[in-house]
Design a protein around this motif. Sequence first.
Motif, PDB file in Angstrom:
ATOM      1  N   THR A  53      52.829  77.039  14.252  1.00  0.00           N
ATOM      2  CA  THR A  53      53.378  75.721  13.952  1.00  0.00           C
ATOM      3  C   THR A  53      53.654  74.953  15.236  1.00  0.00           C
ATOM      4  N   LEU A  54      54.226  75.632  16.227  1.00  0.00           N
ATOM      5  CA  LEU A  54      54.525  74.980  17.499  1.00  0.00           C
ATOM      6  C   LEU A  54      53.243  74.572  18.214  1.00  0.00           C
ATOM      7  N   ARG A  55      52.251  75.463  18.237  1.00  0.00           N
ATOM      8  CA  ARG A  55      50.964  75.127  18.851  1.00  0.00           C
ATOM      9  C   ARG A  55      50.325  73.930  18.150  1.00  0.00           C
ATOM     10  N   GLY A  56      50.390  73.913  16.830  1.00  0.00           N
ATOM     11  CA  GLY A  56      49.823  72.806  16.078  1.00  0.00           C
ATOM     12  C   GLY A  56      50.524  71.487  16.377  1.00  0.00           C
ATOM     13  N   ALA A  57      51.849  71.542  16.481  1.00  0.00           N
ATOM     14  CA  ALA A  57      52.606  70.326  16.780  1.00  0.00           C
ATOM     15  C   ALA A  57      52.276  69.815  18.176  1.00  0.00           C
ATOM     16  N   ALA A  97      56.066  60.872  19.371  1.00  0.00           N
ATOM     17  CA  ALA A  97      55.692  62.278  19.216  1.00  0.00           C
ATOM     18  C   ALA A  97      56.104  63.086  20.436  1.00  0.00           C
ATOM     19  N   PHE A  98      55.920  62.519  21.624  1.00  0.00           N
ATOM     20  CA  PHE A  98      56.305  63.224  22.847  1.00  0.00           C
ATOM     21  C   PHE A  98      57.819  63.389  22.925  1.00  0.00           C
ATOM     22  N   ARG A  99      58.561  62.350  22.572  1.00  0.00           N
ATOM     23  CA  ARG A  99      60.026  62.454  22.583  1.00  0.00           C
ATOM     24  C   ARG A  99      60.522  63.510  21.600  1.00  0.00           C
ATOM     25  N   ALA A 100      59.898  63.566  20.439  1.00  0.00           N
ATOM     26  CA  ALA A 100      60.286  64.586  19.453  1.00  0.00           C
ATOM     27  C   ALA A 100      59.993  65.983  19.989  1.00  0.00           C
ATOM     28  N   THR A 101      58.867  66.137  20.662  1.00  0.00           N
ATOM     29  CA  THR A 101      58.517  67.432  21.243  1.00  0.00           C
ATOM     30  C   THR A 101      59.508  67.834  22.323  1.00  0.00           C
TER      31      THR A 101
END
Length: 120
Positions: A53-57, A97-101
């Motif tokens: 899941t983390l790799r996919g995100a 998306a980057f901020r969420a990551t």
Amino acid sequence: MSHSVTSILSQIRTFQTQMGQPAVSPLTEMPRSNAIQGLVSPQEIQGPSFTETLRGAIAGVNDAQQKSGALAKSFELGEPGADLAKVMVASQQSQIAFRATVEVRNRLVQAYQDVMNMPL
């Protein structure tokens, strides 16, 4: 605090559905009889692992950034079909998306530090 956690979880589920992975909820996946008794074996759970899941995100964030960069480059070169609105929307999506990551990473680091600082 629970609102921010719920928000992050909903974002992760959104990324999963965008990537074509089914959104997995641990409560709905386990059979109720086994879930109550705590007898669910790891083989019975067929969802993606945390690592997958983390790799996919992260791959989804990378794709959004690549798309944003390609749209910006095509706009700068003056190619037809490269609309400023599309460029700005793609840029904002990749930033969010980057901020969420980064926020997920910060929370994982904080959780790791909390576990490491627990007294035995």
